[in-house]
Design an enzyme around this catalytic site. Structure first.
Site, PDB file in Angstrom:
ATOM      1  N   ILE A   1      15.858  56.912  34.026  1.00  0.00           N
ATOM      2  CA  ILE A   1      16.036  55.836  35.015  1.00  0.00           C
ATOM      3  C   ILE A   1      15.158  54.636  34.657  1.00  0.00           C
ATOM      4  CG2 ILE A   1      15.875  55.211  37.466  1.00  0.00           C
ATOM      5  CD1 ILE A   1      16.229  58.263  38.066  1.00  0.00           C
TER       6      ILE A   1
ATOM      7  N   THR B   1      12.355  60.836  45.263  1.00  0.00           N
ATOM      8  CA  THR B   1      13.610  61.592  45.232  1.00  0.00           C
ATOM      9  C   THR B   1      14.010  62.081  46.619  1.00  0.00           C
ATOM     10  OG1 THR B   1      14.533  63.698  44.474  1.00  0.00           O
ATOM     11  CG2 THR B   1      12.165  63.581  44.587  1.00  0.00           C
ATOM     12  N   ASP B   2      15.306  62.333  46.800  1.00  0.00           N
ATOM     13  CA  ASP B   2      15.766  62.918  48.074  1.00  0.00           C
ATOM     14  C   ASP B   2      15.340  64.381  48.193  1.00  0.00           C
ATOM     15  OD1 ASP B   2      17.457  64.055  46.162  1.00  0.00           O
ATOM     16  OD2 ASP B   2      19.320  63.595  47.220  1.00  0.00           O
ATOM     17  N   GLU B   3      14.871  64.974  47.076  1.00  0.00           N
ATOM     18  CA  GLU B   3      14.542  66.405  47.113  1.00  0.00           C
ATOM     19  C   GLU B   3      13.331  66.695  48.006  1.00  0.00           C
ATOM     20  OE1 GLU B   3      14.982  68.465  43.376  1.00  0.00           O
ATOM     21  OE2 GLU B   3      16.335  66.933  42.606  1.00  0.00           O
TER      22      GLU B   3
ATOM     23  N   TYR C   1       8.538  70.840  41.836  1.00  0.00           N
ATOM     24  CA  TYR C   1       8.842  69.423  41.558  1.00  0.00           C
ATOM     25  C   TYR C   1       8.883  68.623  42.851  1.00  0.00           C
ATOM     26  CZ  TYR C   1      11.808  65.291  40.911  1.00  0.00           C
ATOM     27  OH  TYR C   1      12.323  64.014  40.943  1.00  0.00           O
TER      28      TYR C   1
ATOM     29  N   LYS D   1       6.422  65.601  44.305  1.00  0.00           N
ATOM     30  CA  LYS D   1       6.910  64.253  44.654  1.00  0.00           C
ATOM     31  C   LYS D   1       6.591  63.950  46.126  1.00  0.00           C
ATOM     32  CE  LYS D   1       8.914  61.650  42.481  1.00  0.00           C
ATOM     33  NZ  LYS D   1       8.499  60.568  41.538  1.00  0.00           N
TER      34      LYS D   1
ATOM     35  N   ASP E   1      20.965  82.507  39.206  1.00  0.00           N
ATOM     36  CA  ASP E   1      20.691  81.322  40.009  1.00  0.00           C
ATOM     37  C   ASP E   1      19.240  80.865  39.836  1.00  0.00           C
ATOM     38  OD1 ASP E   1      21.277  79.283  41.717  1.00  0.00           O
ATOM     39  OD2 ASP E   1      21.697  80.545  43.463  1.00  0.00           O
TER      40      ASP E   1
ATOM     41  N   HIS F   1      16.853  77.669  44.980  1.00  0.00           N
ATOM     42  CA  HIS F   1      17.863  76.629  44.704  1.00  0.00           C
ATOM     43  C   HIS F   1      18.343  75.959  46.005  1.00  0.00           C
ATOM     44  CE1 HIS F   1      21.633  75.759  41.995  1.00  0.00           C
ATOM     45  NE2 HIS F   1      21.084  74.656  42.492  1.00  0.00           N
TER      46      HIS F   1
HETATM   47  P1  NAD Z   1      12.587  61.277  33.045  1.00  0.00           P
HETATM   48  O1  NAD Z   1      12.011  62.653  32.954  1.00  0.00           O
HETATM   49  O2  NAD Z   1      13.832  60.952  32.297  1.00  0.00           O
HETATM   50  O3  NAD Z   1      11.497  60.196  32.591  1.00  0.00           O
HETATM   51  C1  NAD Z   1      10.159  60.294  32.984  1.00  0.00           C
HETATM   52  C2  NAD Z   1       9.373  59.309  32.117  1.00  0.00           C
HETATM   53  O4  NAD Z   1       7.989  59.401  32.517  1.00  0.00           O
HETATM   54  C3  NAD Z   1       9.416  59.648  30.623  1.00  0.00           C
HETATM   55  O5  NAD Z   1       9.626  58.475  29.873  1.00  0.00           O
HETATM   56  C4  NAD Z   1       8.047  60.244  30.338  1.00  0.00           C
HETATM   57  O6  NAD Z   1       7.594  59.999  29.009  1.00  0.00           O
HETATM   58  C5  NAD Z   1       7.178  59.504  31.345  1.00  0.00           C
HETATM   59  N1  NAD Z   1       5.975  60.272  31.684  1.00  0.00           N
HETATM   60  C6  NAD Z   1       5.920  61.590  32.032  1.00  0.00           C
HETATM   61  N2  NAD Z   1       4.629  61.945  32.222  1.00  0.00           N
HETATM   62  C7  NAD Z   1       3.877  60.841  32.013  1.00  0.00           C
HETATM   63  C8  NAD Z   1       2.480  60.566  32.066  1.00  0.00           C
HETATM   64  N3  NAD Z   1       1.613  61.534  32.361  1.00  0.00           N
HETATM   65  N4  NAD Z   1       2.050  59.320  31.809  1.00  0.00           N
HETATM   66  C9  NAD Z   1       2.934  58.322  31.503  1.00  0.00           C
HETATM   67  N5  NAD Z   1       4.253  58.529  31.409  1.00  0.00           N
HETATM   68  C10 NAD Z   1       4.726  59.769  31.662  1.00  0.00           C
HETATM   69  O7  NAD Z   1      12.752  61.016  34.606  1.00  0.00           O
HETATM   70  P2  NAD Z   1      13.860  60.171  35.378  1.00  0.00           P
HETATM   71  O8  NAD Z   1      15.001  61.058  35.660  1.00  0.00           O
HETATM   72  O9  NAD Z   1      14.072  58.885  34.681  1.00  0.00           O
HETATM   73  O10 NAD Z   1      13.098  59.917  36.753  1.00  0.00           O
HETATM   74  C11 NAD Z   1      12.281  58.770  36.930  1.00  0.00           C
HETATM   75  C12 NAD Z   1      11.719  58.785  38.339  1.00  0.00           C
HETATM   76  O11 NAD Z   1      12.789  58.799  39.285  1.00  0.00           O
HETATM   77  C13 NAD Z   1      10.880  60.015  38.644  1.00  0.00           C
HETATM   78  O12 NAD Z   1       9.781  59.626  39.426  1.00  0.00           O
HETATM   79  C14 NAD Z   1      11.816  60.921  39.430  1.00  0.00           C
HETATM   80  O13 NAD Z   1      11.092  61.738  40.321  1.00  0.00           O
HETATM   81  C15 NAD Z   1      12.654  59.893  40.167  1.00  0.00           C
HETATM   82  N6  NAD Z   1      14.021  60.308  40.516  1.00  0.00           N
HETATM   83  C16 NAD Z   1      14.861  60.849  39.566  1.00  0.00           C
HETATM   84  C17 NAD Z   1      16.162  61.184  39.918  1.00  0.00           C
HETATM   85  C18 NAD Z   1      17.140  61.728  38.898  1.00  0.00           C
HETATM   86  O14 NAD Z   1      18.269  62.056  39.246  1.00  0.00           O
HETATM   87  N7  NAD Z   1      16.791  61.799  37.619  1.00  0.00           N
HETATM   88  C19 NAD Z   1      16.611  60.983  41.219  1.00  0.00           C
HETATM   89  C20 NAD Z   1      15.717  60.430  42.155  1.00  0.00           C
HETATM   90  C21 NAD Z   1      14.438  60.093  41.782  1.00  0.00           C
HETATM   91  P1  TYD Z   2      19.762  69.157  37.838  1.00  0.00           P
HETATM   92  O1  TYD Z   2      20.549  68.244  36.969  1.00  0.00           O
HETATM   93  O2  TYD Z   2      18.685  69.981  37.229  1.00  0.00           O
HETATM   94  O3  TYD Z   2      19.217  68.274  39.058  1.00  0.00           O
HETATM   95  P2  TYD Z   2      18.458  68.759  40.429  1.00  0.00           P
HETATM   96  O4  TYD Z   2      18.049  70.167  40.297  1.00  0.00           O
HETATM   97  O5  TYD Z   2      17.291  67.830  40.465  1.00  0.00           O
HETATM   98  O6  TYD Z   2      19.454  68.525  41.523  1.00  0.00           O
HETATM   99  O7  TYD Z   2      20.776  70.154  38.544  1.00  0.00           O
HETATM  100  C1  TYD Z   2      21.872  69.682  39.310  1.00  0.00           C
HETATM  101  C2  TYD Z   2      22.562  70.897  39.905  1.00  0.00           C
HETATM  102  O8  TYD Z   2      23.135  71.669  38.845  1.00  0.00           O
HETATM  103  C3  TYD Z   2      21.605  71.843  40.630  1.00  0.00           C
HETATM  104  O9  TYD Z   2      22.288  72.386  41.747  1.00  0.00           O
HETATM  105  C4  TYD Z   2      21.316  72.920  39.608  1.00  0.00           C
HETATM  106  C5  TYD Z   2      22.605  73.004  38.804  1.00  0.00           C
HETATM  107  N1  TYD Z   2      22.473  73.374  37.378  1.00  0.00           N
HETATM  108  C6  TYD Z   2      23.321  74.351  36.830  1.00  0.00           C
HETATM  109  O10 TYD Z   2      24.166  74.938  37.532  1.00  0.00           O
HETATM  110  N2  TYD Z   2      23.170  74.658  35.513  1.00  0.00           N
HETATM  111  C7  TYD Z   2      22.245  74.053  34.709  1.00  0.00           C
HETATM  112  O11 TYD Z   2      22.157  74.403  33.492  1.00  0.00           O
HETATM  113  C8  TYD Z   2      21.414  73.045  35.272  1.00  0.00           C
HETATM  114  C9  TYD Z   2      20.381  72.328  34.436  1.00  0.00           C
HETATM  115  C10 TYD Z   2      21.573  72.721  36.609  1.00  0.00           C
END
Ligand code: NAD
Ligand code: TYD
Length: 352
Positions: free
Chosen positions: A13, A131-133, A156, A160, A286, A290
């Site tokens: 992101i 995150t919404d989690e 996780y 957060k 699972d 979850h």
């Molecule tokens: P990501 O894992 O792809 O990227 C995380 C980045 O943070 C990486 O570039 C990593 O190198 C950097 N990082 C990790 N530890 C670090 C440290 N100690 N110091 C400096 N940099 C560090 O994550 P993402 O999916 O891009 O998520 C970004 C943010 O958005 C997170 O805070 C996550 O909680 C939040 N978020 C993600 C999602 C999703 O669907 N991916 C949804 C809602 C919120």
């Molecule tokens: P994920 O992409 O890990 O996001 P989050 O757990 O943060 O929602 O998983 C999305 C959904 O998919 C979650 O319900 C877990 C499920 N999942 C699988 O069924 N198989 C997989 O290999 C992974 C990584 C996730």
């Protein structure tokens, strides 16, 4: 010139947020601070790395002295904080890493901001991306609103939630201008293939089993990552101090239905017989704890700041598949090395 420190800008992101801000705001200096963990990759930013308003600093937010030096040196006017450990399955096997980065790292940034901005809290903003989690799991009905109580279940989401509490505490205690957004699951390009959608695309492409946890009945609310970046832009510039916004696309999918749709798209893209990719679907043990269902009510964001999602899911998923098929080198780069070890431990398959 406004100086904005974006943490985690080399991740999934973060790279989309950095790209949007660098291109849209030529009068902002964007400083991307990232440790480049397994999830961070400068290949995500090659298209903007030479822009004059962009700068990269490699560093770890858990190192308080380093963070305080960076703040003194770079003097950011604002922070958009995305750096985090972000994968639930990894948090189950190694919770402490999540405490360190997500909780301690966030507090280090808050402390550095509090010190640098003392006396000017009204002019400087700390935007925390969450995150919404943190809200826990929903049953069949209802949606998360900004007033839903926190009830995290995974290490996780607990980390957060804790970081969100610290951010609000710095607003309430010291008067720091903070904003928090809680977003649903993102999908799109540059997504590390440990998360469901990119992992499934990669496995389907390589004719490997597509692991579906449990019965595949868990539900997630998927948002196009560039729409998340646009929402962050709107909230960063438009939210009141201390405010919270939920971000989501009203796009709920049962995991198994999503995977079936992905298999159909992949069959078409790869010239396979209809139903061929779906044969790779494999139900596996699972995930512990979850969460059943996430769904976001983003009415406040739509009404207050006029944000609406730009893409329908089918279109976004198709674009995502195209990106992965067109970017074989990226996929190879991120799945070499440690990825193999992670994959074997997580799924206990004997890959050739
Ligand atoms: P990501 O894992 O792809 O990227 C995380 C980045 O943070 C990486 O570039 C990593 O190198 C950097 N990082 C990790 N530890 C670090 C440290 N100690 N110091 C400096 N940099 C560090 O994550 P993402 O999916 O891009 O998520 C970004 C943010 O958005 C997170 O805070 C996550 O909680 C939040 N978020 C993600 C999602 C999703 O669907 N991916 C949804 C809602 C919120
Ligand atoms: P994920 O992409 O890990 O996001 P989050 O757990 O943060 O929602 O998983 C999305 C959904 O998919 C979650 O319900 C877990 C499920 N999942 C699988 O069924 N198989 C997989 O290999 C992974 C990584 C996730």
């Amino acid at each position: 010139m406004k100086r904005i420190l974006i943490t985690g800008g080399a991740g999934f992101i973060g790279s989309h947020v950095v790209r949007l801000f660098v291109k849209k705001y030529a009068d902002y200096q964007i400083i991307n601070l990232d440790k480049l963990t397994y999830a961070g990759n400068l290949l995500n930013l090659t298209d903007i790395e030479l822009y004059p308003n962009y700068k990269f600093i490699k560093g770890d937010i858990t190192d308080a002295d380093f963070i305080s030096e960076i703040f003194q040196l770079e003097k950011p006017d604002a922070v958009i904080h995305l750096a985090a450990e972000s994968h639930v399955d990894r948090s189950i096997s190694n919770p402490m890493e999540f405490v360190m980065t997500n909780v301690i790292g966030t507090v280090n940034l808050l402390n550095a901001a509090k010190t640098l901005w003392k006396g000017n809290y009204g002019q400087n903003r700390f935007y925390h991306v969450s995150t919404d989690e943190v809200y826990g799991a929903l049953g069949d009905e209802g949606m998360f609103t900004e007033n839903t109580s926190y009830d995290p279940h995974s290490p996780y989401s607990a980390s957060k939630a804790s970081s969100d509490h610290f951010v609000r505490a710095y607003h309430d205690t010291y008067g720091l201008d903070v904003v928090i957004s809680n977003c649903s699951n993102n999908y799109g390009s540059h997504h590390f293939p440990e998360k469901l959608i990119p992992l499934a695309i990669n496995n389907i492409k390589n004719n490997k089993p597509v692991p579906v946890y449990g019965k595949g009945e868990n539900i997630r609310d998927w948002l196009w990552v560039e729409d998340h970046a646009r929402a962050i832009d709107a909230i960063f510039h438009g939210a009141a101090s201390g405010d919270t916004y939920n971000i989501g696309g009203h796009n709920e999918w049962k995991n198994i239905d999503l995977i079936q749709l992905l298999c159909k798209i992949m069959d078409r893209k790869l010239g396979r017989e209809s139903g061929e990719s779906a044969q790779l679907i494999t139900y596996v043990t699972d995930r512990a704890g979850h969460d059943l269902r996430y769904a976001i009510d983003s009415k406040k964001l739509q009404e207050n700041l006029g944000w609406v999602p730009s893409l329908q899911f089918e279109e976004g998923l198709e674009k995502t598949v195209d990106w992965y098929l067109d970017n074989e080198n990226w996929l190879q780069d991120v799945t070499s090395g440690n990825y193999q070890t992670y994959y074997k431990q997580q799924y206990e398959y004997n890959e050739q």
